[in-house]
Design an enzyme around this catalytic site. Structure first.
Site, PDB file in Angstrom:
ATOM      1  N   ASN A  13       0.856  -1.194   0.000  1.00  0.00           N
ATOM      2  CA  ASN A  13       0.000   0.000   0.000  1.00  0.00           C
ATOM      3  C   ASN A  13       0.892   1.244   0.000  1.00  0.00           C
ATOM      4  O   ASN A  13       1.477   1.596   1.025  1.00  0.00           O
ATOM      5  CB  ASN A  13      -0.899  -0.029   1.242  1.00  0.00           C
ATOM      6  CG  ASN A  13      -1.746   1.228   1.362  1.00  0.00           C
ATOM      7  OD1 ASN A  13      -1.866   2.001   0.414  1.00  0.00           O
ATOM      8  ND2 ASN A  13      -2.330   1.428   2.536  1.00  0.00           N
ATOM      9  N   LYS A  15       0.036   4.233  -0.202  1.00  0.00           N
ATOM     10  CA  LYS A  15      -0.646   5.404   0.391  1.00  0.00           C
ATOM     11  C   LYS A  15      -0.480   6.616  -0.542  1.00  0.00           C
ATOM     12  O   LYS A  15      -0.483   6.450  -1.753  1.00  0.00           O
ATOM     13  CB  LYS A  15      -0.130   5.687   1.802  1.00  0.00           C
ATOM     14  CG  LYS A  15      -0.122   4.431   2.679  1.00  0.00           C
ATOM     15  CD  LYS A  15       0.043   4.737   4.127  1.00  0.00           C
ATOM     16  CE  LYS A  15       0.236   3.452   4.909  1.00  0.00           C
ATOM     17  NZ  LYS A  15      -0.039   3.576   6.319  1.00  0.00           N
ATOM     18  N   HIS A  99      -9.735   0.921   5.148  1.00  0.00           N
ATOM     19  CA  HIS A  99      -8.411   1.102   5.751  1.00  0.00           C
ATOM     20  C   HIS A  99      -8.553   2.055   6.939  1.00  0.00           C
ATOM     21  O   HIS A  99      -9.358   2.994   6.905  1.00  0.00           O
ATOM     22  CB  HIS A  99      -7.429   1.661   4.712  1.00  0.00           C
ATOM     23  CG  HIS A  99      -6.014   1.686   5.212  1.00  0.00           C
ATOM     24  ND1 HIS A  99      -5.557   2.670   6.060  1.00  0.00           N
ATOM     25  CD2 HIS A  99      -4.972   0.835   5.008  1.00  0.00           C
ATOM     26  CE1 HIS A  99      -4.286   2.425   6.353  1.00  0.00           C
ATOM     27  NE2 HIS A  99      -3.905   1.324   5.731  1.00  0.00           N
ATOM     28  N   GLU A 101      -6.954   4.492   7.925  1.00  0.00           N
ATOM     29  CA  GLU A 101      -6.805   5.923   7.607  1.00  0.00           C
ATOM     30  C   GLU A 101      -8.090   6.465   6.974  1.00  0.00           C
ATOM     31  O   GLU A 101      -8.453   7.630   7.181  1.00  0.00           O
ATOM     32  CB  GLU A 101      -5.573   6.127   6.713  1.00  0.00           C
ATOM     33  CG  GLU A 101      -4.296   5.951   7.523  1.00  0.00           C
ATOM     34  CD  GLU A 101      -3.096   5.448   6.742  1.00  0.00           C
ATOM     35  OE1 GLU A 101      -3.101   5.530   5.503  1.00  0.00           O
ATOM     36  OE2 GLU A 101      -2.160   4.945   7.389  1.00  0.00           O
ATOM     37  N   GLU A 171      -5.592  -5.098  10.788  1.00  0.00           N
ATOM     38  CA  GLU A 171      -4.569  -4.058  10.913  1.00  0.00           C
ATOM     39  C   GLU A 171      -4.814  -3.265  12.194  1.00  0.00           C
ATOM     40  O   GLU A 171      -5.575  -2.284  12.186  1.00  0.00           O
ATOM     41  CB  GLU A 171      -4.647  -3.104   9.723  1.00  0.00           C
ATOM     42  CG  GLU A 171      -4.354  -3.756   8.392  1.00  0.00           C
ATOM     43  CD  GLU A 171      -3.747  -2.741   7.428  1.00  0.00           C
ATOM     44  OE1 GLU A 171      -2.617  -2.945   7.006  1.00  0.00           O
ATOM     45  OE2 GLU A 171      -4.398  -1.730   7.148  1.00  0.00           O
ATOM     46  N   GLY A 177       2.319   2.030  10.858  1.00  0.00           N
ATOM     47  CA  GLY A 177       3.282   3.124  10.737  1.00  0.00           C
ATOM     48  C   GLY A 177       4.007   3.464  12.021  1.00  0.00           C
ATOM     49  O   GLY A 177       4.639   4.516  12.123  1.00  0.00           O
ATOM     50  N   SER A 218       3.282  -2.321  10.407  1.00  0.00           N
ATOM     51  CA  SER A 218       4.736  -2.308  10.606  1.00  0.00           C
ATOM     52  C   SER A 218       5.422  -3.592  10.136  1.00  0.00           C
ATOM     53  O   SER A 218       6.421  -4.009  10.727  1.00  0.00           O
ATOM     54  CB  SER A 218       5.069  -2.003  12.078  1.00  0.00           C
ATOM     55  OG  SER A 218       4.635  -0.692  12.408  1.00  0.00           O
TER      56      SER A 218
HETATM   57  C1  PEP Z   1      -0.926   0.080   6.049  1.00  0.00           C
HETATM   58  O1  PEP Z   1      -0.910   1.208   5.583  1.00  0.00           O
HETATM   59  O2  PEP Z   1      -1.877  -0.672   5.794  1.00  0.00           O
HETATM   60  C2  PEP Z   1       0.175  -0.337   6.901  1.00  0.00           C
HETATM   61  C3  PEP Z   1       0.103  -1.501   7.468  1.00  0.00           C
HETATM   62  O3  PEP Z   1       1.225   0.538   7.060  1.00  0.00           O
HETATM   63  P1  PEP Z   1       2.675   0.205   7.701  1.00  0.00           P
HETATM   64  O4  PEP Z   1       3.157  -1.101   7.082  1.00  0.00           O
HETATM   65  O5  PEP Z   1       3.528   1.352   7.333  1.00  0.00           O
HETATM   66  O6  PEP Z   1       2.478   0.030   9.159  1.00  0.00           O
END
Ligand code: PEP
Length: 258
Positions: A13, A15, A99, A101, A171, A177, A218
Site C-alpha cells: 500500500n 498510500k 483502511h 486511515e 490491521e 506506521g 509495521s
Molecule cells: C498500512 O498502511 O496498511 C500499513 C500496514 O502501514 P505500515 O506497514 O507502514 O504500518
C-alpha cells in the site's frame, strides 16, 4: 486452519506517495526480482492517478494492482469519487475498503465500508476489508467488540458466494506506521476470533475457516519471516516498507518460500 497450503498474498500500500518516475523505478525493480519470490501473489496499491501507469507497467507480469479506496455508489454525481467499475476497467484486481486511515481521517463508517464492499463485488473486484482496534480500545478490552462492529455491516450484505471472494485484513491501528508490530499471539488470537465471528454470523463455517485474512501493521523485511511462519496468516498488507524495493522484495520472498 492452516493457510500455508495456498499462495500468500502480499500487498504493498503506497498510500499518498510516489511520482511517475519513482513508481517506474520501484516497479522495474520488483519485476526484476519476481523470479526469486517463489509461490506468492503480489499486488501493489498506488494512488488513483498512478493506477493506469502501474497497470501498464505490470501488464506482462504476475503482479496485480489494488486500489486504495472506492466510491460507495456505482455511478453519477459524486464529484471527486472513483467507482468500482472504473477501477475494474483500468485493470485493478483488488480494492481496499475501510483502511484505518479512511475510517479515522475521512469518516468512513462501517456501513459505508459495507456499501463499498458491495460495489467492489458488483464490479468483479476482490474487496479487502480492513479492520483493527486502537490501542485505547485494546487496553480496555474492546478489541473483539470493535472488530465485530466494523465487520458486521459488511457481513450482513453478503451472499454465500460473495463471502467466498472476500478477503479481510487485520490491521491494529496502533501497529500501523509505528514500528510496533503485533505479537504472534495477538495476531493468532484475533484471526481465530475473526473466523469464529464470520462463521457465527453467516453460518458459513467452512468458508470462514478458509477465508484469507491478511495481517498489516509495521511489516518489514526483518519481521516478515516470522509472520510468514504463522499458519493462520494468509499474507500481509505492507505500508511504509512497500516503498523500498529491496525490502518489499524480501517480504515477498519470505511469504513465497514459506
Ligand atoms: C498500512 O498502511 O496498511 C500499513 C500496514 O502501514 P505500515 O506497514 O507502514 O504500518
Amino acid at each position: 486452519m492452516t493457510q500455508q497450503h495456498v499462495p500468500a498474498l502480499v500487498i504493498g500500500n503506497w498510500k499518498m506517495n510516489g511520482s511517475l518516475a519513482t513508481n517506474a523505478a520501484l516497479l522495474e525493480s520488483l519485476r526484476g526480482d519476481i523470479a526469486s519470490f517463489g509461490n506468492v501473489h503480489v499486488s501493489v496499491c498506488p494512488p488513483f492517478p498512478y493506477l493506469a501507469q502501474s497497470a501498464a507497467l505490470l501488464a506482462k507480469s504476475p503482479i496485480s494492482c489494488t486500489a486504495q479506496n472506492l466510491c460507495h455508489e456505482a455511478i453519477g454525481a459524486y464529484t471527486g469519487e472513483v467507482s468500482a467499475s472504473m477501477l475494474a476497467d483500468i485493470g485493478c484486481r483488488y480494492v481496499l475498503a475501510g483502511h484505518s486511515e479512511r475510517r479515522g481521517l475521512f469518516g468512513d463508517s462501517s456501513e459505508r465500508v459495507a456499501a463499498k464492499t458491495r460495489q467492489a463485488l458488483n464490479a468483479g473486484l476482490i474487496p479487502i476489508v480492513c479492520v483493527g482496534e486502537t490501542l485505547a480500545q485494546r487496553e480496555i478490552g474492546l478489541t473483539e467488540a470493535t472488530l465485530a462492529a466494523q465487520l458486521l455491516p459488511t457481513l450482513a450484505g453478503l451472499s454465500a458466494s460473495d463471502l467466498e471472494k472476500l478477503i479481510l485484513a487485520y490491521e491494529p491501528v496502533w501497529a500501523i506506521g509505528t514500528g510496533h508490530v503485533a505479537t504472534a499471539e495477538q495476531i493468532t488470537t484475533v484471526l481465530h476470533y475473526l473466523r469464529k465471528l464470520v462463521a457465527d454470523k453467516t453460518g458459513a463455517t467452512k468458508v470462514a475457516q478458509s477465508m484469507r485474512i491478511l495481517y498489516g501493521g509495521s511489516v518489514n523485511a526483518a519481521n516478515a519471516s516470522w509472520l510468514a511462519d504463522l499458519p493462520e496468516v494468509s499474507g500481509v498488507l505492507v505500508g511504509g516498507a512497500s516503498l523500498k524495493a529491496e525490502d518489499f522484495s524480501e517480504i515477498c520472498r519470505s511469504f513465497g518460500q514459506r
